[in-house]
Design a protein around this motif. Structure first.
Motif, PDB file in Angstrom:
ATOM      1  N   GLN A  31      -1.103  12.877  -4.845  1.00 25.07           N
ATOM      2  CA  GLN A  31      -1.402  11.481  -5.147  1.00 25.07           C
ATOM      3  C   GLN A  31      -1.205  11.143  -6.624  1.00 25.07           C
ATOM      4  O   GLN A  31      -0.554  10.126  -6.941  1.00 25.07           O
ATOM      5  N   PHE A  34       2.498  10.995  -7.301  1.00 24.19           N
ATOM      6  CA  PHE A  34       3.110   9.796  -6.712  1.00 24.19           C
ATOM      7  C   PHE A  34       2.907   8.589  -7.625  1.00 24.19           C
ATOM      8  O   PHE A  34       3.855   7.837  -7.901  1.00 24.19           O
ATOM      9  N   LEU A  38       5.827   6.611  -9.687  1.00 26.14           N
ATOM     10  CA  LEU A  38       6.009   5.185  -9.421  1.00 26.14           C
ATOM     11  C   LEU A  38       5.984   4.385 -10.723  1.00 26.14           C
ATOM     12  O   LEU A  38       6.844   3.513 -10.947  1.00 26.14           O
ATOM     13  N   TYR A  41       9.119   5.173 -12.788  1.00 24.04           N
ATOM     14  CA  TYR A  41      10.319   4.574 -12.200  1.00 24.04           C
ATOM     15  C   TYR A  41      10.378   3.071 -12.460  1.00 24.04           C
ATOM     16  O   TYR A  41      11.440   2.526 -12.811  1.00 24.04           O
ATOM     17  N   VAL A  83      14.256   9.295  -7.325  1.00 21.99           N
ATOM     18  CA  VAL A  83      12.837   8.918  -7.301  1.00 21.99           C
ATOM     19  C   VAL A  83      12.448   8.151  -6.041  1.00 21.99           C
ATOM     20  O   VAL A  83      11.406   8.452  -5.433  1.00 21.99           O
ATOM     21  N   PRO A  84      13.199   7.135  -5.578  1.00 14.36           N
ATOM     22  CA  PRO A  84      12.786   6.439  -4.349  1.00 14.36           C
ATOM     23  C   PRO A  84      12.641   7.360  -3.145  1.00 14.36           C
ATOM     24  O   PRO A  84      11.760   7.149  -2.305  1.00 14.36           O
ATOM     25  N   LEU A  87       9.277   9.102  -3.479  1.00 14.99           N
ATOM     26  CA  LEU A  87       8.190   8.182  -3.143  1.00 14.99           C
ATOM     27  C   LEU A  87       8.140   7.894  -1.642  1.00 14.99           C
ATOM     28  O   LEU A  87       7.056   7.830  -1.046  1.00 14.99           O
ATOM     29  N   HIS A  90       6.651  10.781   0.291  1.00 10.99           N
ATOM     30  CA  HIS A  90       5.198  10.860   0.157  1.00 10.99           C
ATOM     31  C   HIS A  90       4.512   9.832   1.054  1.00 10.99           C
ATOM     32  O   HIS A  90       3.519  10.140   1.721  1.00 10.99           O
ATOM     33  N   LEU A  91       5.052   8.609   1.103  1.00  7.38           N
ATOM     34  CA  LEU A  91       4.440   7.563   1.919  1.00  7.38           C
ATOM     35  C   LEU A  91       4.569   7.854   3.412  1.00  7.38           C
ATOM     36  O   LEU A  91       3.646   7.594   4.188  1.00  7.38           O
TER      37      LEU A  91
END
Length: 329
Positions: A31, A34, A38, A41, A83-84, A87, A90-91
């Motif tokens: 977490q 992340f 975010l 980025y 990076v996206p 992310l 993780h989501l």
């Protein structure tokens, strides 16, 4: 019959997707990482887009600003390549990436990393001409030459990235599909292959090394010439002014190549997955995020463009719109 059975067994064992382990295997760190990624980025995208918009509003941008605009565009694309996906994984709670998606990510990772390298070399040559041949700067650094340098760089690095991607696509990946990384890089994929990787490794050592070291040599030679020219300036103020002209670019070059030297040319420890991950984080996230701040703080032309061309215009529009909004209420 035996060969047919063996062939069928190999086809069944070929992987259809890879698993990216990410940055950390410990759940309590997922977490915070992340949120950190975010924020970094968003800062990268907003900072570089602000520079692009500021330079784009200039009626006749200077040559260094033209190269800086290209560098900001590459930095946005560089971070957006990796990076996206981190992310999103993780989501969604998934670590999977398809083989085609992995190869596509590897292609763009090589593309934008090499383009960063080439642009730094082109900007070093631009600073060399500006300091060592100031009277002939406009005659040498023409608009046509700038377009040729940038276009030629894009063509070369596209061919290089396509070469490594096609060579990787011909390999087979069996059984093990876990990549101890957060990105599909060349080295981790070669370790997972069950095919002969001799040709891939040879191309990396030859073509890949040339693509990396030729721009570095150009930067080194340019700054040796710049240093010799600056040391011949009689006044201390003149020397400081000349050095400050390329201060922001020299800072970015030091950050970019300092990371490479510290990670890959450190004799105290061998190359490991942790070091590769740390290097990739710095290349794809940290450096693209810091570049806009470095140039904004040290480049007077960019400060002027940000204020006159973008911030001043939008601030005045916001101030002028306040009475209208108040009257409507």
């Amino acid at each position: 019959f035996t060969w047919a059975q063996t062939r069928r067994k190999m086809n069944q064992s070929l992987v259809s997707e890879f698993l990216l382990l990410g940055l950390s295997w410990q759940p309590q760190q997922q977490q915070p990482l992340f949120l950190l990624f975010l924020i970094m980025y968003l800062a990268t995208v907003l900072g570089n887009l602000l520079i692009i918009l500021a330079i784009g509003t200039e009626s006749r941008p200077h040559t260094p600003m033209y190269f800086l605009c290209n560098l900001s565009f590459v930095d946005v694309c560089f971070s957006s390549t990796t990076v996206p996906k981190v992310l999103a994984n993780h989501l969604l709670g998934s670590q999977a990436i398809s083989v085609s998606g992995c190869l596509t990510q590897m292609y763009f990772l090589c593309l934008f990393a090499d383009m960063d390298n080439f642009l730094l070399a082109v900007m070093a040559y631009d600073r060399f001409v500006a300091i060592c041949h100031p009277l002939h700067y406009t005659a040498k650094m023409t608009h046509q030459l700038c377009i040729l340098l940038v276009t030629g760089s894009w063509v070369i690095i596209n061919l290089n990235s396509l070469l490594h991607t096609l060579l990787m696509a011909r390999l087979s990946f069996c059984a093990d599909n876990v990549i101890p990384h957060f990105v599909c890089d060349v080295s981790p994929l070669l370790k997972l292959s069950c095919s002969d990787t001799h040709l891939n490794e040879m191309m990396i050592l030859t073509v890949g090394s040339l693509i990396t070291f030729i721009p570095f040599v150009c930067i080194l030679v340019s700054y040796i010439q710049i240093t010799c020219a600056v040391l011949r300036v009689p006044s201390t103020r003149g020397r400081w002014k000349a050095f400050s002209t390329c201060g922001s670019h020299l800072t970015v070059v030091s950050l970019f190549y300092g990371t490479i030297i510290a990670v890959y040319f450190n004799p105290s420890s061998s190359h490991s997955a942790e070091k590769s991950t740390a290097a990739a984080v710095i290349y794809t996230v940290v450096t693209p995020m810091l570049n806009p701040f470095i140039y904004s703080l040290r480049n007077r032309d960019l400060k002027r463009a940000l204020w006159k061309g973008f911030l001043k215009k939008h601030i005045f529009c916001l101030i002028e719109s306040i009475p209208i909004l108040v009257s409507r209420k």
